[in-house]
Write a protein that holds these residues in place. Structure first.
Motif, PDB file in Angstrom:
ATOM      1  N   LEU A  87       0.836  -1.204   0.000  1.00  0.00           N
ATOM      2  CA  LEU A  87       0.000   0.000   0.000  1.00  0.00           C
ATOM      3  C   LEU A  87       0.869   1.251   0.000  1.00  0.00           C
ATOM      4  CD1 LEU A  87      -2.958  -0.856   2.400  1.00  0.00           C
ATOM      5  CD2 LEU A  87      -2.945  -0.801  -0.084  1.00  0.00           C
TER       6      LEU A  87
ATOM      7  N   PHE B 110       2.088   1.650  -3.549  1.00  0.00           N
ATOM      8  CA  PHE B 110       1.040   2.202  -4.403  1.00  0.00           C
ATOM      9  C   PHE B 110       0.780   3.663  -4.079  1.00  0.00           C
ATOM     10  CE2 PHE B 110      -0.439  -2.359  -4.815  1.00  0.00           C
ATOM     11  CZ  PHE B 110       0.067  -2.484  -6.098  1.00  0.00           C
TER      12      PHE B 110
ATOM     13  N   LEU C  52      -4.208   6.379   0.646  1.00  0.00           N
ATOM     14  CA  LEU C  52      -3.541   5.076   0.699  1.00  0.00           C
ATOM     15  C   LEU C  52      -2.519   5.028   1.824  1.00  0.00           C
ATOM     16  CD1 LEU C  52      -2.954   4.073  -3.014  1.00  0.00           C
ATOM     17  CD2 LEU C  52      -3.912   2.618  -1.252  1.00  0.00           C
TER      18      LEU C  52
ATOM     19  N   ALA D 253      -8.550   3.967  -8.654  1.00  0.00           N
ATOM     20  CA  ALA D 253      -7.836   2.887  -9.347  1.00  0.00           C
ATOM     21  C   ALA D 253      -8.541   2.560 -10.661  1.00  0.00           C
ATOM     22  CB  ALA D 253      -7.746   1.654  -8.457  1.00  0.00           C
TER      23      ALA D 253
ATOM     24  N   THR E 169      -3.415  -2.057  -8.171  1.00  0.00           N
ATOM     25  CA  THR E 169      -4.069  -1.489  -6.992  1.00  0.00           C
ATOM     26  C   THR E 169      -5.386  -2.199  -6.718  1.00  0.00           C
ATOM     27  OG1 THR E 169      -3.057   0.664  -7.461  1.00  0.00           O
ATOM     28  CG2 THR E 169      -4.905   0.643  -5.932  1.00  0.00           C
TER      29      THR E 169
END
Length: 130
Positions: free
Chosen positions: A7, A10, A83, A96, A113
């Motif tokens: 996470l 991302f 995130l 996403a 994601t």
């Protein structure tokens, strides 16, 4: 804990994609400038009777593109922030999906994601933070 590291990855990738999207907005600023140049050039040329000024269409397209790219850039940076703090699951999921519509890098970022967000332990992490 291993999923949390993904996470964070991302989050950084969404931040980079948001910054790149905001940089792409410069293209539309030049487009608006080109529209003003064409508008002034057509107004200076009195020999031709044109039914409309094509520079205005260029300006309108540039402004619309500028609004869209700046909005997408800000939303991607906001998704990056969410995130990192593991909040707003639905917003991140929607971003996403939207990211999948913005070129090959966006498709890759969006798909990976979505795969990560669909894991039960990730959903549980978001539920615990809300």
């Amino acid at each position: 804990m291993h999923s949390n590291n993904k996470l964070n990855t991302f989050s950084v990738l969404f931040l980079i994609k948001g910054i790149l999207t905001l940089c792409f907005a410069i293209f539309f600023i030049f487009y608006v400038g080109l529209g003003f140049f064409v508008t002034s050039a057509v107004e200076l040329d009195q020999s031709k009777d044109m039914p409309f000024n094509p520079g205005i269409i260029i300006i309108i397209l540039g402004v619309i593109g500028l609004i869209i790219t700046v909005t997408l850039g800000i939303l991607k940076i906001l998704a990056s922030s969410y995130l990192k703090s593991i909040k707003n699951y639905n917003f991140i999921f929607a971003m996403a999906v939207v990211s999948c519509l913005t070129g090959i890098l966006g498709i890759l970022l969006g798909i990976f994601t979505l795969i990560e967000l669909s894991k039960p332990e990730i959903k549980q992490m978001f539920d615990n933070n809300n």
